[in-house]
Motif scaffolding. Structure first.
Motif, PDB file in Angstrom:
ATOM      1  N   ARG A 228       0.821  -1.206   0.000  1.00 54.14           N
ATOM      2  CA  ARG A 228       0.000   0.000   0.000  1.00 54.14           C
ATOM      3  C   ARG A 228       0.859   1.262   0.000  1.00 54.14           C
ATOM      4  N   CYS A 282      -4.936  -0.389   9.196  1.00 58.21           N
ATOM      5  CA  CYS A 282      -3.674   0.132   8.670  1.00 58.21           C
ATOM      6  C   CYS A 282      -2.607  -0.972   8.746  1.00 58.21           C
ATOM      7  N   VAL A 299      -9.106   0.468   6.853  1.00 65.58           N
ATOM      8  CA  VAL A 299      -7.943   0.879   6.059  1.00 65.58           C
ATOM      9  C   VAL A 299      -8.010   2.393   5.864  1.00 65.58           C
TER      10      VAL A 299
END
Length: 321
Positions: A228, A282, A299
């Motif tokens: 990410r 996260c 998220v």
């Protein structure tokens, strides 16, 4: 910013799990990433090993299929290119690999390897162009008759760059191009890439774990962790006023960058989680000194921050920044 030459939207890549006796979980190497590169722009991608940097580069070149999302060149999806169109597109998209030893055929003279792209795409007299390319990367015409083992690591990487330039590309992925080289040679190769970008107007995705190099070469930077994007934006504010705790930790471990403002190193807790079993919410929270219970719930969105063109994926960005 200029219109994007190449752009990825919601790009994801999942690799199937492998196991001899039992099926393992799939690996999410890249997860929902948006990135664009304009003509003549250099975008850096940084992060620890296993963060998905190289996979992102290969997805943008179409060297592997995406699990989800899309990549477009001049607004047209890669999936729309077929046959001869794909061949012409391949001419415009090239890569310089990390390993200057393994990326060249040891049994062939380097002039012949550079000439492959020229001949394949019908770009005229190969011998003259090989000489011009060798000269452009700081080598001599006579080197065309030598084999890869006759060159140093830095020279081999110059040969790899010349080979990538043989098709006159618009976009170049440089995948850790100096990590295998001595520090003194690294600086020379980085300067060569900077000169080529300026002289040829190349768009570039520069993948590296060396933050000072990215700060020197790139206009924008993307910070990746476990597939990410944690923070992205113009290189100067990201490097000199980092917000995301992961970006701050990376920079604190780089003493050469902005020594006048150097702070105590931020030590991350433990090792990165397995990409086959990422944390909820996260993905950085298990190593983050600022994590709270809410970080495990959802998220975090990559949201604008600070009015300087950057985006940060952290629910506590306003407090930390």
């Amino acid at each position: 910013m200029s219109a994007a030459l190449i752009e990825a939207k919601n790009l994801s890549k999942t690799f199937p799990g492998k196991g001899m006796f039992r099926k393992s979980r799939p690996v999410q190497a890249v997860r929902g990433i948006d990135v664009s590169v304009a003509r003549a722009e250099a975008v850096g991608v940084v992060g620890e090993s296993g963060s998905g940097k190289s996979t992102l580069g290969r997805l943008m070149l179409g060297l592997m299929p995406a699990t989800a999302g899309s990549v477009t060149v001049d607004g047209r999806p890669l999936s729309d290119f077929t046959g001869s169109e794909w061949r012409r597109l391949r001419q415009r998209l090239q890569i310089v690999f990390q390993d200057p030893y393994g990326s060249l055929d040891p049994r062939r003279r380097i002039g012949s390897q550079i000439a492959d792209g020229i001949r394949l795409h019908g770009r005229g007299e190969a011998a003259e162009q090989v000489t011009a390319l060798l000269n452009r990367v700081g080598l001599e015409a006579a080197h065309a008759q030598r084999f890869p083992h006759e060159f140093s690591g830095g020279q081999r990487q110059r040969i790899g760059i010349a080979r990538a330039l043989s098709t006159a590309p618009d976009f170049l992925v440089a995948d850790e191009p100096v990590s295998a080289l001595d520090v003194s040679i690294q600086a020379q190769v980085i300067q060569l890439l900077a000169d080529l970008r300026r002289d040829l107007g190349l768009a570039m995705l520069f993948i590296s774990h060396d933050l000072p190099v990215v700060a020197q070469l790139c206009d924008r930077v993307i910070v990746m962790y476990l597939g990410r994007v944690m923070e992205e934006g113009p290189a100067r504010p990201v490097f000199h006023r980092p917000v995301h705790p992961y970006t701050r930790a990376l920079l604190s471990a780089t003493p050469r960058l902005d020594a006048a403002r150097r702070k105590e190193r931020i030590l991350l807790k433990g090792d990165p989680p397995s990409p086959a079993d990422p944390p909820s919410g996260c993905v950085f929270r298990t190593r983050c000194q600022h994590a709270v219970e809410a970080c495990a719930q959802a998220v975090p969105e990559l949201a604008p921050f600070g009015g300087d063109g950057r985006r940060v994926a952290c629910i506590r960005a306003a407090e930390i920044g």
